[in-house]
Design an enzyme around this catalytic site. Structure first.
Site, PDB file in Angstrom:
ATOM      1  N   GLU A   1       0.797  -1.238   0.000  1.00 40.41           N
ATOM      2  CA  GLU A   1       0.000   0.000   0.000  1.00 40.41           C
ATOM      3  C   GLU A   1       0.829   1.287   0.000  1.00 40.41           C
ATOM      4  O   GLU A   1       0.646   2.156   0.856  1.00 40.41           O
ATOM      5  CB  GLU A   1      -0.983  -0.041   1.177  1.00 40.41           C
ATOM      6  CG  GLU A   1      -1.836  -1.299   1.138  1.00 40.41           C
ATOM      7  CD  GLU A   1      -2.775  -1.462   2.337  1.00 40.41           C
ATOM      8  OE1 GLU A   1      -2.776  -0.600   3.222  1.00 40.41           O
ATOM      9  OE2 GLU A   1      -3.516  -2.468   2.363  1.00 40.41           O
TER      10      GLU A   1
ATOM     11  N   GLU B   1      -5.985 -10.435  -2.333  1.00 32.75           N
ATOM     12  CA  GLU B   1      -6.812 -10.364  -1.115  1.00 32.75           C
ATOM     13  C   GLU B   1      -8.307 -10.299  -1.460  1.00 32.75           C
ATOM     14  O   GLU B   1      -9.074  -9.552  -0.835  1.00 32.75           O
ATOM     15  CB  GLU B   1      -6.411  -9.132  -0.280  1.00 32.75           C
ATOM     16  CG  GLU B   1      -4.939  -9.103   0.080  1.00 32.75           C
ATOM     17  CD  GLU B   1      -4.529  -7.954   1.007  1.00 32.75           C
ATOM     18  OE1 GLU B   1      -5.421  -7.328   1.623  1.00 32.75           O
ATOM     19  OE2 GLU B   1      -3.323  -7.698   1.105  1.00 32.75           O
TER      20      GLU B   1
HETATM   21  O1  9MR Z   1      -7.181  -8.912   7.741  1.00 30.56           O
HETATM   22  C1  9MR Z   1      -6.113  -8.364   8.479  1.00 30.56           C
HETATM   23  C2  9MR Z   1      -6.544  -8.096   9.914  1.00 30.56           C
HETATM   24  O2  9MR Z   1      -6.867  -9.318  10.562  1.00 30.56           O
HETATM   25  C3  9MR Z   1      -5.414  -7.386  10.657  1.00 30.56           C
HETATM   26  O3  9MR Z   1      -5.888  -7.002  11.930  1.00 30.56           O
HETATM   27  C4  9MR Z   1      -4.981  -6.157   9.885  1.00 30.56           C
HETATM   28  C5  9MR Z   1      -3.788  -5.489  10.567  1.00 30.56           C
HETATM   29  O4  9MR Z   1      -2.697  -6.378  10.591  1.00 30.56           O
HETATM   30  O5  9MR Z   1      -4.623  -6.477   8.555  1.00 30.56           O
HETATM   31  C6  9MR Z   1      -5.652  -7.071   7.831  1.00 30.56           C
HETATM   32  O6  9MR Z   1      -5.203  -7.404   6.534  1.00 30.56           O
HETATM   33  C7  9MR Z   1      -4.959  -6.318   5.651  1.00 30.56           C
HETATM   34  C8  9MR Z   1      -3.777  -6.704   4.775  1.00 30.56           C
HETATM   35  O7  9MR Z   1      -2.681  -7.041   5.578  1.00 30.56           O
HETATM   36  C9  9MR Z   1      -3.431  -5.577   3.818  1.00 30.56           C
HETATM   37  N1  9MR Z   1      -4.576  -5.200   3.018  1.00 30.56           N
HETATM   38  C10 9MR Z   1      -5.796  -4.890   3.777  1.00 30.56           C
HETATM   39  C11 9MR Z   1      -6.138  -6.077   4.696  1.00 30.56           C
HETATM   40  C12 9MR Z   1      -7.438  -5.809   5.434  1.00 30.56           C
HETATM   41  O8  9MR Z   1      -7.295  -4.727   6.275  1.00 30.56           O
END
Ligand code: 9MR
Length: 376
Positions: free
Chosen positions: A179, A294
């Site tokens: 990101e 994702e």
């Molecule tokens: O789904 C993930 C969630 O369980 C975590 O709390 C969060 C922070 O680590 O990250 C979420 O995953 C994200 C991913 O790493 C990057 N793209 C967006 C995803 C959803 O927020």
């Protein structure tokens, strides 16, 4: 012929699962999958037999693609989850166990949760996506302060060395930067994150080089979200990403793959075919691969009937995959979880969200079929 391959592939996947002590899974004549009685908890009713489900991994592989899903380490105790992961996935992504703040919330690294996922993957012959080396949301506070005060690249290099050193032989794709795009921050559409503040735009190229030096055979990925819909903002995001990739390519930076997160969102309407097509075409023309990293669907209206909601989620999934899978530089598709009860959308959006291939009881939903059909 295709159908036969699917069945053979699925059966092979199940055999691997059986060998490594996952819940024993049997395949019936009709192709349905049931857990064996010897694995059912004593004196508890057996779960209803699910309808026939074809494995996503074999459907994907018949197109030369992989299918995978994000997995939370804490869910691996669930034998049903393990058997479905082994049936459907050829790769897994740690949903958070590999993030910097998960591995080293203090300065000391603790690899135990990530090791569980890695050993599950190894025992079942699954590849892993390396998610993620640098993300502004997962930088532990000790590293954030150290970066801000010293601007010392060794902090990042040391992290890469520890993580890639430990998991590099299993990871085929590293999400080196997660990101980096944010048009509202100015700065050529780049996010003004802690790394940008410390090193300027250079952090992206340096991170790619540091990762490449330690993982010469893995794919180096820039992973981004918010690229699917027809709004001025998402248009800017697509453009900013393409411009960044062009700059990196012109400098010879070792990026070879773009991760499109694909968090679809019915509240934004339906996916913007022209915008996605243009993005895919420009990425392909730069000689880069694409991974859909994702995939899930946030719902717009959870007041509708479950049937209607599931069909809207499936339609959106299919619309998206039908566009991206026209391009032969796509490596594979991962969903962000498999089962609605493990979805980040539960906490971020609505606890009732049904935006993954399986419901909470592991019944395959129309989204599962939409992915299968898109692979066909
Ligand atoms: O789904 C993930 C969630 O369980 C975590 O709390 C969060 C922070 O680590 O990250 C979420 O995953 C994200 C991913 O790493 C990057 N793209 C967006 C995803 C959803 O927020």
């Amino acid at each position: 012929m295709k159908r036969r391959n699917l069945i053979v592939g699925a059966a092979a996947a199940l055999t691997v699962g059986q060998l490594v002590g996952c819940a024993r899974v049997d395949r019936t004549e009709t192709g349905s999958v049931t857990t064996s009685p010897d694995q059912a908890p004593a004196r508890q009713p057996r779960p209803a037999t699910p309808p026939p489900v074809r494995a996503l991994r074999s459907a994907a592989s018949s197109r030369g693609l992989y299918f995978g899903a994000a997995i939370q380490a804490g869910t691996l105790g669930d034998s049903r989850l393990r058997s479905i992961v082994v049936r459907d996935c050829s790769t897994i992504t740690p949903e958070w166990a590999m993030k910097w703040d998960a591995l080293a919330p203090g300065r000391t690294y603790n690899f135990s949760e990530m090791d569980q996922l890695a050993s599950f993957a190894a025992r079942n012959g699954l590849a892993m996506r390396g998610h993620t080396l640098l993300w502004h949301k997962s930088l532990p506070s000790w590293a954030a302060s150290a970066l801000a005060s010293s601007r010392d690249w060794a902090i990042i290099d040391d992290h890469f060395s520890k993580v890639i050193g430990r998991y590099g032989n299993q990871v085929r794709e590293w999400d080196v930067i997660n990101e980096p795009i944010e048009p509202n921050h100015g700065g050529r559409g780049l996010r003004n994150n802690q790394f940008y503040k410390a090193f300027g735009e250079d952090y992206i190229e340096r991170a790619l080089e540091s990762a490449r030096a330690r993982a010469p055979r893995a794919r180096m990925v820039i992973n981004e979200y918010g690229l699917e819909y027809n709004s001025g903002y998402e248009g800017q995001r697509r453009l900013s990403l393409l411009r960044l990739l062009e700059r990196l390519r012109s400098r010879g930076a070792p990026v070879d793959t773009v991760g499109l997160q694909a968090h679809l969102d019915l509240r934004k309407g339906t996916v913007y075919a022209d915008g996605i097509y243009g993005l895919m075409r420009d990425i392909r023309n730069m000689g880069l691969k694409v991974a859909i990293t994702e995939l899930d669907v946030a719902e717009a209206n959870t007041g509708l009937s479950v049937e209607r909601r599931d069909s809207l989620v499936a339609d959106e999934t299919r619309r998206y995959l039908d566009i991206v899978l026209q391009f032969n530089n796509v490596l594979g598709v991962s969903t962000w979880g498999l089962n609605d009860s493990h979805s980040w959308l539960r906490t971020q959006r609505s606890s009732a969200n049904r935006g993954l291939p399986y419901d909470r009881e592991w019944q395959a939903k129309p989204m599962h079929n939409a992915i299968l059909t898109a692979f066909a």
